[in-house]
Design an enzyme around this catalytic site. Structure first.
Site, PDB file in Angstrom:
ATOM      1  N   HIS A  96       0.831  -1.218   0.119  1.00 31.60           N
ATOM      2  CA  HIS A  96       0.072   0.209   0.049  1.00 31.60           C
ATOM      3  C   HIS A  96       0.970   1.298  -0.082  1.00 31.60           C
ATOM      4  O   HIS A  96       0.547   2.120  -0.848  1.00 31.60           O
ATOM      5  CB  HIS A  96      -0.886   0.046   1.129  1.00 31.60           C
ATOM      6  CG  HIS A  96      -1.797  -0.978   1.250  1.00 31.60           C
ATOM      7  ND1 HIS A  96      -2.125  -1.686   2.540  1.00 31.60           N
ATOM      8  CD2 HIS A  96      -2.862  -1.557   0.602  1.00 31.60           C
ATOM      9  CE1 HIS A  96      -3.093  -2.616   2.074  1.00 31.60           C
ATOM     10  NE2 HIS A  96      -3.602  -2.367   1.117  1.00 31.60           N
ATOM     11  N   LYS A 138     -15.759  -7.906   5.107  1.00 30.24           N
ATOM     12  CA  LYS A 138     -14.525  -8.117   5.845  1.00 30.24           C
ATOM     13  C   LYS A 138     -14.732  -7.934   7.555  1.00 30.24           C
ATOM     14  O   LYS A 138     -15.566  -7.423   7.601  1.00 30.24           O
ATOM     15  CB  LYS A 138     -13.473  -7.307   5.286  1.00 30.24           C
ATOM     16  CG  LYS A 138     -13.084  -7.543   4.077  1.00 30.24           C
ATOM     17  CD  LYS A 138     -11.497  -6.867   3.582  1.00 30.24           C
ATOM     18  CE  LYS A 138     -11.223  -7.516   2.234  1.00 30.24           C
ATOM     19  NZ  LYS A 138     -10.124  -6.596   1.950  1.00 30.24           N
ATOM     20  N   ARG A 194      -2.224  -5.928  -8.080  1.00 37.26           N
ATOM     21  CA  ARG A 194      -1.201  -6.712  -7.947  1.00 37.26           C
ATOM     22  C   ARG A 194      -1.177  -7.824  -9.263  1.00 37.26           C
ATOM     23  O   ARG A 194       0.248  -8.354  -9.478  1.00 37.26           O
ATOM     24  CB  ARG A 194      -1.179  -7.351  -6.872  1.00 37.26           C
ATOM     25  CG  ARG A 194      -0.787  -6.578  -5.724  1.00 37.26           C
ATOM     26  CD  ARG A 194      -1.577  -7.151  -4.334  1.00 37.26           C
ATOM     27  NE  ARG A 194      -2.966  -7.139  -4.419  1.00 37.26           N
ATOM     28  CZ  ARG A 194      -3.799  -7.963  -3.744  1.00 37.26           C
ATOM     29  NH1 ARG A 194      -3.202  -8.286  -2.386  1.00 37.26           N
ATOM     30  NH2 ARG A 194      -5.023  -8.085  -3.715  1.00 37.26           N
ATOM     31  N   SER A 209      -3.050  -7.882   3.559  1.00 41.23           N
ATOM     32  CA  SER A 209      -3.164  -7.469   4.757  1.00 41.23           C
ATOM     33  C   SER A 209      -3.471  -8.894   5.384  1.00 41.23           C
ATOM     34  O   SER A 209      -3.035  -9.281   6.407  1.00 41.23           O
ATOM     35  CB  SER A 209      -4.313  -6.601   4.927  1.00 41.23           C
ATOM     36  OG  SER A 209      -3.943  -5.319   4.414  1.00 41.23           O
TER      37      SER A 209
HETATM   38  N1  COA Z   1      -0.216  -4.019  -1.917  1.00 37.66           N
HETATM   39  C1  COA Z   1      -0.458  -4.947  -1.084  1.00 37.66           C
HETATM   40  N2  COA Z   1      -1.538  -5.384  -0.771  1.00 37.66           N
HETATM   41  C2  COA Z   1      -2.667  -5.035  -1.671  1.00 37.66           C
HETATM   42  C3  COA Z   1      -2.418  -3.843  -2.401  1.00 37.66           C
HETATM   43  C4  COA Z   1      -0.948  -3.545  -2.766  1.00 37.66           C
HETATM   44  N3  COA Z   1      -0.733  -2.646  -3.581  1.00 37.66           N
HETATM   45  N4  COA Z   1      -3.332  -3.642  -3.311  1.00 37.66           N
HETATM   46  C5  COA Z   1      -4.507  -4.314  -2.479  1.00 37.66           C
HETATM   47  N5  COA Z   1      -3.771  -4.889  -1.371  1.00 37.66           N
HETATM   48  C6  COA Z   1      -4.786  -6.379  -0.682  1.00 37.66           C
HETATM   49  C7  COA Z   1      -5.309  -5.274   0.566  1.00 37.66           C
HETATM   50  O1  COA Z   1      -4.322  -5.706   1.623  1.00 37.66           O
HETATM   51  C8  COA Z   1      -6.296  -6.398   1.005  1.00 37.66           C
HETATM   52  O2  COA Z   1      -5.879  -7.781   1.430  1.00 37.66           O
HETATM   53  P1  COA Z   1      -6.911  -8.339   2.380  1.00 37.66           P
HETATM   54  O3  COA Z   1      -8.025  -8.736   1.098  1.00 37.66           O
HETATM   55  O4  COA Z   1      -6.037  -9.232   2.843  1.00 37.66           O
HETATM   56  O5  COA Z   1      -7.523  -7.441   3.319  1.00 37.66           O
HETATM   57  C9  COA Z   1      -6.726  -6.767  -0.553  1.00 37.66           C
HETATM   58  O6  COA Z   1      -5.586  -6.636  -1.438  1.00 37.66           O
HETATM   59  C10 COA Z   1      -7.739  -5.824  -1.208  1.00 37.66           C
HETATM   60  O7  COA Z   1      -7.984  -4.770  -0.558  1.00 37.66           O
HETATM   61  P2  COA Z   1      -8.214  -2.878  -0.417  1.00 37.66           P
HETATM   62  O8  COA Z   1      -7.334  -2.760  -1.703  1.00 37.66           O
HETATM   63  O9  COA Z   1      -8.091  -2.674   0.752  1.00 37.66           O
HETATM   64  O10 COA Z   1      -9.758  -3.342  -0.993  1.00 37.66           O
HETATM   65  P3  COA Z   1     -10.839  -3.743  -0.196  1.00 37.66           P
HETATM   66  O11 COA Z   1     -11.607  -4.882  -0.855  1.00 37.66           O
HETATM   67  O12 COA Z   1     -10.684  -4.077   1.410  1.00 37.66           O
HETATM   68  O13 COA Z   1     -11.650  -2.579  -0.311  1.00 37.66           O
HETATM   69  C11 COA Z   1     -12.897  -0.776  -0.855  1.00 37.66           C
HETATM   70  C12 COA Z   1     -12.436  -1.905  -1.221  1.00 37.66           C
HETATM   71  C13 COA Z   1     -13.231  -0.681   0.671  1.00 37.66           C
HETATM   72  C14 COA Z   1     -12.314   0.511  -1.649  1.00 37.66           C
HETATM   73  C15 COA Z   1     -14.405  -0.832  -1.469  1.00 37.66           C
HETATM   74  O14 COA Z   1     -15.098  -1.919  -0.785  1.00 37.66           O
HETATM   75  C16 COA Z   1     -15.356   0.307  -1.264  1.00 37.66           C
HETATM   76  O15 COA Z   1     -14.840   1.296  -2.024  1.00 37.66           O
HETATM   77  N6  COA Z   1     -16.260   0.205  -0.034  1.00 37.66           N
HETATM   78  C17 COA Z   1     -16.947   1.578   0.312  1.00 37.66           C
HETATM   79  C18 COA Z   1     -18.381   1.085  -0.200  1.00 37.66           C
HETATM   80  C19 COA Z   1     -18.512   1.443  -1.585  1.00 37.66           C
HETATM   81  O16 COA Z   1     -18.296   2.475  -2.510  1.00 37.66           O
HETATM   82  N7  COA Z   1     -19.010   0.290  -2.232  1.00 37.66           N
HETATM   83  C20 COA Z   1     -19.215   0.350  -4.024  1.00 37.66           C
HETATM   84  C21 COA Z   1     -17.892  -0.266  -4.697  1.00 37.66           C
HETATM   85  S1  COA Z   1     -18.094  -0.445  -6.298  1.00 37.66           S
END
Ligand code: COA
Length: 164
Positions: free
Chosen positions: A17, A41, A90, A128
């Site tokens: 990140h 989550k 990724r 994560s």
């Molecule tokens: N390096 C390391 N890890 C990475 C990464 C990177 N460059 N990019 C993503 N990841 C990992 C994260 O650690 C995470 O791991 P985990 O699943 O083990 O926790 C995973 O990839 C995806 O995580 P993240 O990028 O944080 O996305 P998310 O799925 O947790 O979150 C939101 C997505 C929060 C942005 C999305 O759900 C959202 O916008 N929610 C708000 C409500 C909304 O608007 N919904 C409509 C969306 S269309």
């Protein structure tokens, strides 16, 4: 002034990140790293804890701010005059998921443009969940999470093992 948002769960923030934050901060006037709620989550860290960790690891970036929001990403963007979403990709699975999310966000709010940054090759496997999973087995986390996050992870691992 172009403001971009980097939304995510950040449970906890990883070096992957941080790489995206560092690179995106160079491309926009301001970058807001926003802890969002992914309702599917079950986070280890509270939103406040995640914000504190993000604030600690981004304190040297002059144009990066940390915030949180429990609602639709595009609503936060509309309220804060933001039109650009930054996400990291990724691998092909991320690309497919981001493709869907970018189109979904745009269908709700036409102003929302998603920009994908390809993650550094060192971090293509990192997540994560990976950090939480291997942390339980005592793996050294230095190569996965920023130094400021290590004591927080160690404390959380102690809290979790004391609770079982
Ligand atoms: N390096 C390391 N890890 C990475 C990464 C990177 N460059 N990019 C993503 N990841 C990992 C994260 O650690 C995470 O791991 P985990 O699943 O083990 O926790 C995973 O990839 C995806 O995580 P993240 O990028 O944080 O996305 P998310 O799925 O947790 O979150 C939101 C997505 C929060 C942005 C999305 O759900 C959202 O916008 N929610 C708000 C409500 C909304 O608007 N919904 C409509 C969306 S269309």
């Amino acid at each position: 002034m172009t403001i971009a948002i980097y939304p995510g769960s950040f449970d906890p923030v990883t070096l992957g990140h941080l790489d995206i934050i560092r690179r995106a901060s160079k491309r926009f006037d301001k970058l807001i790293v926003c802890v969002m709620v992914n309702s599917s989550k079950h986070p280890w860290f509270t939103i406040e804890e995640r914000k504190e960790m993000l604030a600690a690891v981004t304190k040297d970036f002059q144009n990066v701010e940390v915030d949180s929001f429990d609602g639709l990403l595009v609503d936060y963007m509309a309220q804060n005059d933001i039109s650009v979403i930054v996400r990291g990709a990724r691998n092909i699975e991320d690309f497919e998921a981001e493709n869907v999310m970018a189109r979904a966000n745009k269908s709700i709010a036409g102003f929302a443009e998603t920009i994908l940054l390809f993650s550094d090759p060192r971090y293509t496997f990192l997540s994560s969940s990976f950090v939480k999973n291997v942390g339980k087995y005592g793996v050294d986390l230095q190569q996965y999470i920023p130094p400021q996050v290590i004591p927080k992870m160690q404390q959380k691992l102690r809290d979790i093992s004391a609770a079982v």
